[in-house]
Design a protein around this motif. Structure first.
Motif, short mmCIF file in Angstrom:
data_model
loop_
_atom_site.label_atom_id
_atom_site.label_comp_id
_atom_site.label_asym_id
_atom_site.label_seq_id
_atom_site.Cartn_x
_atom_site.Cartn_y
_atom_site.Cartn_z
N GLN A 149 0.86 -1.19 0.00
CA GLN A 149 0.00 0.00 0.00
C GLN A 149 0.89 1.23 0.00
O GLN A 149 1.78 1.36 0.85
N VAL A 150 0.65 2.12 -0.96
CA VAL A 150 1.46 3.34 -1.09
C VAL A 150 0.51 4.53 -1.00
O VAL A 150 -0.43 4.64 -1.79
N ARG A 151 0.77 5.43 -0.08
CA ARG A 151 -0.10 6.59 0.13
C ARG A 151 0.74 7.86 0.22
O ARG A 151 1.88 7.84 0.67
N ARG A 152 0.14 8.98 -0.21
CA ARG A 152 0.76 10.29 -0.01
C ARG A 152 0.19 10.95 1.23
O ARG A 152 -1.01 10.87 1.49
N ARG A 153 1.04 11.53 2.00
CA ARG A 153 0.65 12.28 3.18
C ARG A 153 1.12 13.72 3.00
O ARG A 153 2.33 13.99 3.05
N LEU A 154 0.17 14.59 2.70
CA LEU A 154 0.53 15.99 2.46
C LEU A 154 1.11 16.61 3.74
O LEU A 154 0.71 16.26 4.84
N PRO A 155 2.10 17.47 3.58
CA PRO A 155 2.49 18.08 2.30
C PRO A 155 3.66 17.40 1.58
O PRO A 155 3.87 17.65 0.40
N ASP A 156 4.41 16.47 2.24
CA ASP A 156 5.67 16.07 1.60
C ASP A 156 6.12 14.65 1.95
O ASP A 156 7.30 14.33 1.86
#
Length: 253
Positions: free
Chosen positions: A90-97
């Motif tokens: 599972q690959v997720r983006r966590r804003l901001p960086d």
């Protein structure tokens, strides 16, 4: 039409919606290509024992680049799941960086017919390892059933100091177990667990002393079992009924 107030209002709403969509699209394109919002951290989580750091780094460098919005997270997830030892990613983006990667590694249980491995979910996969595992000999699609039986059979045998070297599940759905001491225990197509429990119960008192000369122990009898010694000159039945029922037991294989 220009004197129609209702029509003018509808046209105005459509134009406003179109302009809004164009602005949102332009904003998305700007965010995608913007030098701002760089990825500052990639977190990899999971209990990883066999996946090499170089494999993980290769995938991350290929797909997780650019800014937080342009990184190809779907591509990264698919690439991670193609690694031999990875069962799920599972690959997720966590804003901001930040990009978070959670990996579940396969747990090998056995070797599959001498080629490939079987994981704890019963899935056959290809991966290099010099670790020692028992061997499964079964039909395609039976991996999960064999893993469950292996766990159950091992629990029965372990108190007697016995372990499984090979688990066989024939096309006719008959079970047999080859122990690490070389003894083959034939269990047949039904009641395989009670039969193995019966084997474990009689092992200490009757069979353990003979294990060096045992070829197989046939548990496919209602009230007993049969034994063949490795010199193949002698076959003994544990009960009179076992000896009388030999032909019937052979038909259960």
């Amino acid at each position: 039409m220009w004197d129609n107030a209702g029509a003018m209002r509808r046209i105005t709403r459509w134009l406003f919606t179109l302009v809004l969509l164009l602005l949102l699209g332009a904003g998305a394109v700007w965010l995608y290509h913007s030098p701002h919002f760089p990825i500052k951290q990639v977190r990899i989580e999971g209990d990883l024992q066999r996946v090499s750091s170089s494999q993980l780094q290769t995938v991350a460098q290929k797909y997780i680049r650019g800014n937080i919005f342009s990184a190809d997270l779907n591509g990264a997830q698919q690439a991670f799941e193609k690694l031999p030892w990875i069962a799920k990613a599972q690959v997720r983006r966590r804003l901001p960086d930040v990009v978070e990667i959670h990996l579940v590694e396969r747990i090998p249980v056995a070797r599959w017919q001498g080629a490939g491995l079987v994981d704890s979910d019963g899935r056959v996969f290809q991966a290099a390892t010099d670790e020692t595992f028992p061997e499964f000999d079964g039909q395609p699609g039976t991996g999960a059933t064999m893993v469950a039986h292996y766990a159950e059979f091992s629990r029965i045998l372990e108190p007697q100091g016995l372990a499984i070297a090979k688990l066989e599940y024939t096309p006719r759905s008959a079970w047999s177990v080859v122990l690490t001491n070389g003894v083959n225990v034939r269990l047949g197509r039904e009641q395989e667990t009670p039969r193995l429990q019966r084997f474990a119960a009689v092992w200490p008192g009757i069979l353990r002393a003979q294990q060096g000369n045992l070829d197989y122990v046939d548990m496919r009898y209602k009230d007993g079992f049969a034994v063949r010694h490795r010199n193949r000159d002698e076959e003994t039945g544990a009960t009179a009924q076992a000896e009388a029922s030999g032909a019937a037991a052979e038909n259960q294989q």
